[in-house]
Scaffold this motif. Structure first.
Motif, PDB file in Angstrom:
ATOM      1  N   HIS A  91    -159.874  13.553 -35.755  1.00 54.95           N
ATOM      2  CA  HIS A  91    -158.652  13.464 -34.955  1.00 54.95           C
ATOM      3  C   HIS A  91    -157.594  14.473 -35.411  1.00 54.95           C
ATOM      4  CE1 HIS A  91    -160.503   9.443 -34.536  1.00 54.95           C
ATOM      5  NE2 HIS A  91    -160.007   9.476 -33.321  1.00 54.95           N
ATOM      6  N   PHE A  92    -157.760  15.006 -36.604  1.00 53.98           N
ATOM      7  CA  PHE A  92    -156.747  15.882 -37.206  1.00 53.98           C
ATOM      8  C   PHE A  92    -157.306  17.293 -37.383  1.00 53.98           C
ATOM      9  CE2 PHE A  92    -155.699  11.584 -38.163  1.00 53.98           C
ATOM     10  CZ  PHE A  92    -154.326  11.512 -38.170  1.00 53.98           C
ATOM     11  N   ARG A  93    -157.717  17.864 -36.281  1.00 53.46           N
ATOM     12  CA  ARG A  93    -158.287  19.210 -36.343  1.00 53.46           C
ATOM     13  C   ARG A  93    -157.988  19.948 -35.044  1.00 53.46           C
ATOM     14  NH1 ARG A  93    -164.838  17.982 -35.526  1.00 53.46           N
ATOM     15  NH2 ARG A  93    -164.648  17.200 -33.385  1.00 53.46           N
ATOM     16  N   LYS A  94    -158.174  21.240 -35.087  1.00 52.69           N
ATOM     17  CA  LYS A  94    -158.018  22.112 -33.927  1.00 52.69           C
ATOM     18  C   LYS A  94    -159.217  23.050 -33.868  1.00 52.69           C
ATOM     19  CE  LYS A  94    -153.504  21.319 -32.807  1.00 52.69           C
ATOM     20  NZ  LYS A  94    -152.998  20.910 -31.478  1.00 52.69           N
ATOM     21  N   ALA A  95    -159.620  23.372 -32.662  1.00 49.46           N
ATOM     22  CA  ALA A  95    -160.650  24.393 -32.492  1.00 49.46           C
ATOM     23  C   ALA A  95    -160.025  25.770 -32.656  1.00 49.46           C
ATOM     24  CB  ALA A  95    -161.291  24.262 -31.124  1.00 49.46           C
ATOM     25  N   GLY A 135    -158.773  18.298 -30.711  1.00 44.42           N
ATOM     26  CA  GLY A 135    -159.834  18.197 -31.703  1.00 44.42           C
ATOM     27  C   GLY A 135    -161.075  17.448 -31.297  1.00 44.42           C
ATOM     28  N   CYS A 136    -161.357  17.328 -30.002  1.00 41.59           N
ATOM     29  CA  CYS A 136    -162.524  16.541 -29.576  1.00 41.59           C
ATOM     30  C   CYS A 136    -163.834  17.155 -30.047  1.00 41.59           C
ATOM     31  CB  CYS A 136    -162.528  16.358 -28.061  1.00 41.59           C
ATOM     32  SG  CYS A 136    -162.893  17.855 -27.110  1.00 41.59           S
ATOM     33  N   LEU A 140    -167.285  23.116 -29.796  1.00 38.73           N
ATOM     34  CA  LEU A 140    -168.042  23.593 -30.952  1.00 38.73           C
ATOM     35  C   LEU A 140    -169.534  23.626 -30.658  1.00 38.73           C
ATOM     36  CD1 LEU A 140    -165.261  22.735 -32.257  1.00 38.73           C
ATOM     37  CD2 LEU A 140    -166.555  22.273 -34.336  1.00 38.73           C
ATOM     38  N   SER A 141    -170.023  22.546 -30.059  1.00 41.31           N
ATOM     39  CA  SER A 141    -171.453  22.479 -29.750  1.00 41.31           C
ATOM     40  C   SER A 141    -171.795  23.248 -28.478  1.00 41.31           C
ATOM     41  CB  SER A 141    -171.888  21.018 -29.602  1.00 41.31           C
ATOM     42  OG  SER A 141    -171.113  20.349 -28.627  1.00 41.31           O
ATOM     43  N   PRO A 144    -172.614  29.080 -27.279  1.00 42.13           N
ATOM     44  CA  PRO A 144    -173.970  29.569 -27.556  1.00 42.13           C
ATOM     45  C   PRO A 144    -174.036  30.547 -28.721  1.00 42.13           C
ATOM     46  CG  PRO A 144    -173.073  30.641 -25.601  1.00 42.13           C
ATOM     47  CD  PRO A 144    -172.083  29.581 -25.993  1.00 42.13           C
ATOM     48  N   GLU A 145    -172.890  31.065 -29.130  1.00 46.05           N
ATOM     49  CA  GLU A 145    -172.848  32.052 -30.219  1.00 46.05           C
ATOM     50  C   GLU A 145    -172.388  31.445 -31.539  1.00 46.05           C
ATOM     51  OE1 GLU A 145    -173.884  35.165 -29.729  1.00 46.05           O
ATOM     52  OE2 GLU A 145    -174.286  34.712 -27.609  1.00 46.05           O
ATOM     53  N   ASN A 146    -172.052  30.138 -31.517  1.00 49.29           N
ATOM     54  CA  ASN A 146    -171.548  29.446 -32.722  1.00 49.29           C
ATOM     55  C   ASN A 146    -170.332  30.157 -33.320  1.00 49.29           C
ATOM     56  OD1 ASN A 146    -173.540  27.366 -32.772  1.00 49.29           O
ATOM     57  ND2 ASN A 146    -175.007  28.855 -33.583  1.00 49.29           N
ATOM     58  N   LEU A 147    -169.439  30.583 -32.453  1.00 53.18           N
ATOM     59  CA  LEU A 147    -168.248  31.303 -32.905  1.00 53.18           C
ATOM     60  C   LEU A 147    -167.055  30.379 -33.144  1.00 53.18           C
ATOM     61  CD1 LEU A 147    -168.339  34.402 -30.503  1.00 53.18           C
ATOM     62  CD2 LEU A 147    -168.990  34.323 -32.924  1.00 53.18           C
TER      63      LEU A 147
END
Length: 349
Positions: A91-95, A135-136, A140-141, A144-147
């Motif tokens: 809950h305490f994150r940002k992409a 932060g959902c 992230l998933s 396709p490039e895992n950037l």
């Protein structure tokens, strides 16, 4: 005639409805509008990020709602809750990512899966719109490039103490998880001397094999407590807008904590949506649990109207203040009331 409850009465009677704005959500116009609309709709508590600007936006929404409600001689101010964490927590994150590294032919699935339009690729902005991200983790998933990676933050005494001292802050919520006892203990050491100022303390925790023993140890640590205690059972975090099935983990976890006999109120979160109350009724749990908190589901319900507000105010050269557009305001309140009336049936009349 709308039957009104104080937040404490709602908690005691199993009619508690909390709006979760998001522990990392910092889009100030949306927070102001959500606080305004849900207050007029009869919400008991609004939970916001531990950010002074976010708190001020929510307070502005409350103040405007109070002016409108006072004119109609109805309405109660909900409790304002601030969320803290004792360690790493989704809950305490940002992409975050560097858009210049994205392939030119990428179909941008990250943009498509983002529930708050926090990712955009345009001349104005390219990448994550930080204030909109809560932060959902869906992007992230999807990449396709895992950037894309997550940037986390942990609550510190420097942020906690000024918040607790604010008279407008009614409640605190601490996000924790089994195995974090020492981290929780350090955080509680800062909160405890000022906990008598609170009207409510909530502890939010996901499921784990050691959950009940962990919650029992927390209860022993914080006792005696001068305000009501809520155990927020975080079934499937930040997933209520994904579909009916997400409500079942939240209900199963609430039932697990309820059956343990731990002192305190039980309130669902994490996967709650329009199906939650009906499933609670079928299982005979409505009224046994104190209430439900809604986050991504409730925010998503109002997003189309808030997007219209933003577009209209921009076209008019105005600030995006919901009260300046009465038709939009009352449409938004009606939608909010529709959600709340699931657990407060009198509000549907």
């Amino acid at each position: 005639m709308i039957e009104l409850y104080s937040p404490l009465d709602s908690l005691k009677s199993g009619r508690w409805f909390k709006l979760i704005c998001g522990a990392s959500f910092q889009h100030l116009p949306a927070i102001r509008s959500l606080a305004l609309a849900y207050t007029l709709a009869g919400v008991d508590c609004v939970d916001v990020a531990a950010d002074p600007a976010v708190i001020e936006a929510a307070k502005e929404g409350f103040a405007i709602a109070r002016q409108i409600a006072d004119a109609a001689n109805q309405g109660n101010r909900p409790w304002l809750m601030v969320s803290l964490n004792d360690g790493e927590d989704p809950h305490f994150r940002k992409a975050e990512f560097d858009a210049t590294q994205c392939p030119s032919d990428c179909p941008a699935p990250c943009e498509k899966v983002c529930p708050t339009d926090a990712i955009a690729f345009s001349e104005m902005v390219s990448g994550v719109i930080d204030a909109r991200c809560y932060g959902c983790g869906r992007c992230l998933s999807a990449c396709p490039e895992n950037l894309i990676f997550a940037r986390s933050r942990v609550s510190t005494p420097e942020t906690i103490l000024p918040l607790i001292l604010q008279p407008e802050i009614d409640a605190l919520e601490i996000h924790t998880q089994a195995g974090n006892f020492r981290h929780f203990q350090r955080l509680w050491k800062e909160i405890a001397p000022r906990s008598d100022r609170l009207k409510l303390l909530a502890i939010s925790c996901p499921d784990s094999p050691d959950l009940l023993d962990y919650l029992a140890s927390l209860y022993e640590l914080i006792s005696p407590l001068s305000c009501p205690l809520v155990w927020q059972t975080d079934g499937r975090p930040m997933s209520g807008d994904l579909g009916k099935s997400t409500t079942y983990p939240a209900i199963a976890l609430a039932q697990k904590v309820l059956n343990s006999g731990l002192p305190g109120y039980i309130q669902l979160a994490g996967g709650t949506n329009q199906h939650t109350v009906s499933v609670l009724k079928k299982k005979g749990l409505l009224g046994r649990v104190a209430g439900v908190a809604y986050g991504s589901y409730s925010r998503k319900q109002l997003t189309p109207l808030l997007d219209r507000l933003e577009a209209q105010s921009l076209a008019d050269g105005n600030k995006p203040y919901l009260e300046c557009y009465p038709d939009l305001l009352w449409q938004t309140v009606a939608l909010a009331r529709e959600s709340i009336s699931q657990i407060k049936p009198s509000l549907s009349s």
